[in-house]
Design a protein around this motif. Structure first.
Motif, mmCIF file in Angstrom:
data_model
loop_
_atom_site.group_PDB
_atom_site.id
_atom_site.type_symbol
_atom_site.label_atom_id
_atom_site.label_comp_id
_atom_site.label_asym_id
_atom_site.label_seq_id
_atom_site.Cartn_x
_atom_site.Cartn_y
_atom_site.Cartn_z
ATOM 1 N N ASP A 137 -15.294 -0.397 -34.158
ATOM 2 C CA ASP A 137 -15.144 1.028 -34.470
ATOM 3 C C ASP A 137 -16.144 1.452 -35.539
ATOM 4 O O ASP A 137 -16.774 2.517 -35.430
ATOM 5 C CB ASP A 137 -13.723 1.319 -34.945
ATOM 6 N N ASP A 138 -16.295 0.630 -36.586
ATOM 7 C CA ASP A 138 -17.235 0.953 -37.663
ATOM 8 C C ASP A 138 -18.668 1.053 -37.146
ATOM 9 O O ASP A 138 -19.473 1.857 -37.649
ATOM 10 C CB ASP A 138 -17.168 -0.107 -38.768
ATOM 11 N N LEU A 139 -18.987 0.228 -36.156
ATOM 12 C CA LEU A 139 -20.341 0.195 -35.604
ATOM 13 C C LEU A 139 -20.526 1.172 -34.453
ATOM 14 O O LEU A 139 -21.612 1.213 -33.852
ATOM 15 C CB LEU A 139 -20.675 -1.227 -35.134
ATOM 16 N N ASN A 140 -19.485 1.953 -34.166
ATOM 17 C CA ASN A 140 -19.535 2.904 -33.049
ATOM 18 C C ASN A 140 -19.934 2.222 -31.738
ATOM 19 O O ASN A 140 -20.738 2.740 -30.951
ATOM 20 C CB ASN A 140 -20.516 4.051 -33.352
ATOM 21 N N TRP A 141 -19.339 1.073 -31.529
ATOM 22 C CA TRP A 141 -19.652 0.241 -30.354
ATOM 23 C C TRP A 141 -18.531 0.360 -29.333
ATOM 24 O O TRP A 141 -17.365 0.168 -29.663
ATOM 25 C CB TRP A 141 -19.808 -1.206 -30.789
ATOM 26 N N GLU A 142 -18.894 0.648 -28.103
ATOM 27 C CA GLU A 142 -17.913 0.758 -27.037
ATOM 28 C C GLU A 142 -17.993 -0.441 -26.107
ATOM 29 O O GLU A 142 -19.086 -0.831 -25.681
ATOM 30 C CB GLU A 142 -18.138 2.042 -26.231
#
Length: 222
Positions: A48-53
């Protein structure tokens, strides 16, 4: 083999031994179930912190997975291949790790510098806190890159030196015996770009006196 190469190999073997012992000490008084639950929450929070899906069914590599790598979180979403040179050590000494608990994951016991037996390519690569544990940093980065095709995404994280004046000291002396590789952030940026990776983001996840634990999200251009 040169003297420098022999020194590097010996330093890596010591680091691998210490890594196994570190895990045993760290987990000695922890509940395996509680630890793994906390770790799964940690992995989701980090993504979530890395905006990774994550992507359902995507072919991914967990490179240097350790006994509780991101495979424990991704196992039911992405198709994970996980590799680490200490899998047998973890299985024989740690209650938290049993390959049989992860039938969806394909495990390989080998270092990052060694090519997987199949000519595999991955849509995403996860390499958390492993690239500074290797014996040969450049070869390990080459192998990670060899698993990519144009458009492959990667998260790479590592402890990197905050102070340029300390770096040559740590390179020459085993001041950080767990981590044979000692590099600053610019060395990572340069090495990744030279191999065709575009740096999408760089985030310091944790600051310490000597190191910044830093994560890069990347896209392979080829």
């Amino acid at each position: 083999m040169t003297l420098s190469e022999r020194y590097g190999k010996a330093r890596w073997k010591l680091a691998q031994y210490l890594e196994g012992k570190w895990w045993q000490r760290y987990l000695k008084n922890k509940s395996p179930e509680a630890y793994l639950a906390d770790k799964r929450r940690y992995w989701q929070s980090l993504l979530d912190d890395l905006n990774w899906e994550t992507v359902k069914g995507r072919q991914v590599l967990d490179a240097g997975c350790g006994p509780a790598g991101i495979f424990i979180h991704l196992r039911s979403v992405e198709q994970v291949v996980a590799l680490d040179p200490l899998l047998d050590t973890y299985a024989g000494t740690l209650d938290i790790f049993d390959q049989g608990n992860y039938p969806e994951v394909s495990f390989y016991q080998q270092p990052l510098e060694q090519r997987l037996p199949e000519d595999l390519k991955f849509d995403a690569i996860y390499c958390f806190n492993a690239i500074n544990h290797v014996a040969d940093w450049s070869t390990a980065l080459d192998q990670l890159t060899a698993y990519a095709h144009p458009g492959t995404r990667m998260i790479l994280s590592s402890d990197v030196h905050r102070h340029a004046w300390l770096l040559p000291i740590f390179k020459a002396l085993p001041g950080d015996a767990l981590h044979p590789q000692q590099h600053g952030p610019e060395a990572y940026r340069t090495a990744l770009r030279q191999r065709g990776w575009i740096i999408d983001s760089e985030m310091v996840l944790r600051e310490e006196a000597i190191f910044n634990y830093t994560a890069w999200t990347l896209t392979f251009q080829g």
